[in-house]
Design a protein around this motif. Sequence first.
Motif, short mmCIF file in Angstrom:
data_model
loop_
_atom_site.label_atom_id
_atom_site.label_comp_id
_atom_site.label_asym_id
_atom_site.label_seq_id
_atom_site.Cartn_x
_atom_site.Cartn_y
_atom_site.Cartn_z
N PRO A 187 -1.88 8.77 8.28
CA PRO A 187 -2.06 8.17 6.86
C PRO A 187 -0.98 6.93 6.51
N TRP A 188 0.38 6.85 7.15
CA TRP A 188 1.57 6.18 7.17
C TRP A 188 1.40 4.47 7.13
N GLN A 189 -0.07 4.26 7.70
CA GLN A 189 -1.05 2.77 7.95
C GLN A 189 -2.10 2.15 6.62
N LEU A 190 -1.67 3.32 5.36
CA LEU A 190 -2.72 2.97 4.67
C LEU A 190 -2.07 2.32 3.60
N ASP A 191 -2.76 1.55 3.01
CA ASP A 191 -2.05 -0.45 2.57
C ASP A 191 -1.31 1.14 1.19
N SER A 192 0.13 0.36 0.91
CA SER A 192 0.38 1.70 -0.23
C SER A 192 -0.13 1.27 -1.48
N ALA A 193 -0.87 0.55 -2.23
CA ALA A 193 -1.25 0.10 -2.97
C ALA A 193 -2.78 1.45 -2.85
N ILE A 194 -3.58 1.05 -2.06
CA ILE A 194 -4.42 2.60 -2.08
C ILE A 194 -3.97 4.13 -2.02
N ARG A 195 -2.65 4.16 -1.17
CA ARG A 195 -2.23 5.07 -1.04
C ARG A 195 -1.78 6.09 -2.18
N ARG A 225 -3.41 13.08 -4.71
CA ARG A 225 -1.71 14.36 -3.87
C ARG A 225 -2.69 13.46 -2.81
N ARG A 226 -1.43 13.51 -1.78
CA ARG A 226 -1.51 13.10 -0.66
C ARG A 226 -0.77 14.35 0.38
N ILE A 227 -2.23 15.69 0.58
CA ILE A 227 -2.27 17.06 1.14
C ILE A 227 -1.75 16.77 3.09
N GLU A 253 7.07 14.00 8.05
CA GLU A 253 8.15 12.70 7.17
C GLU A 253 7.53 11.95 6.96
N PHE A 254 5.68 11.82 6.58
CA PHE A 254 5.54 10.84 5.60
C PHE A 254 5.07 11.77 5.16
N THR A 255 5.39 13.46 4.45
CA THR A 255 5.08 14.39 4.33
C THR A 255 6.15 13.90 3.07
N ALA A 256 7.73 14.40 4.04
CA ALA A 256 8.55 14.14 2.95
C ALA A 256 8.90 12.92 2.36
N ASP A 257 8.64 11.94 2.21
CA ASP A 257 8.17 10.98 1.98
C ASP A 257 7.04 10.49 0.68
N PHE A 258 5.83 11.38 0.85
CA PHE A 258 4.75 10.25 0.12
C PHE A 258 3.97 11.47 -0.21
#
Length: 223
Positions: free
Chosen positions: A60-68, A73-75, A214-219
Amino acid sequence: MAREHRPSIIFIDEVDSLCGARSDNESEASRRVKTEFLVQMQGVGSDNDNVLVLGATNIPWQLDSAIRRRFERRIYIPLPEEAARAIMFKLHLGETKTELTENNIKELGKMTDGYSGADIGIVVRDALMEPVRKVQKATHFKRVRGASHDDPNVIHDDMLVPCSPVDPAAIEMSWLDVPGDKLLEPPVTMTMMRKAKASTRPTVNQGDLKKFQEFTADFGMEG
């Protein structure tokens, strides 16, 4: 089409391959696809009522920020727990003939800590090859009672299974000498499952898990 047939769900597997971070080196076609995706997801005039868009990715950390941001919801779906792993073994084994008991299945779930669903599938597929290997390596077979391949309700007395050369009923022959309709494949045993598990390592390491956390904690957001 999703809007025309609403309520509907659009599921995009490996969404990172479509919506990776934009860069100066990407092609014009790739950039246009991402732009169109952004517009359709949440652009001016987009009518997405009763249309649910789901995406799945292992990075998931490679997704474009706008698309993210478009995915509200990011589960984080963690690795399966012990009970879930046991159920996965059952599902992968399906109708395969085995000697496994319920306790064996629970033991398999317990001994595969850190394994993903895909890893468990690999373990089962490897174990399912063991009866084939046993047949191919056998130098002796013996006749036993067994169900017909054509009709499980019909029992024959001359089905052939691999056996030890010292078995009193052993007949020296290779699997090539056994008629296809008379071969009775050995059932999958717990020993075969343990052997398959010992030769298969989990594909998700602690470093990967840390990045997910770490990704879950951030986003991430709760489901």
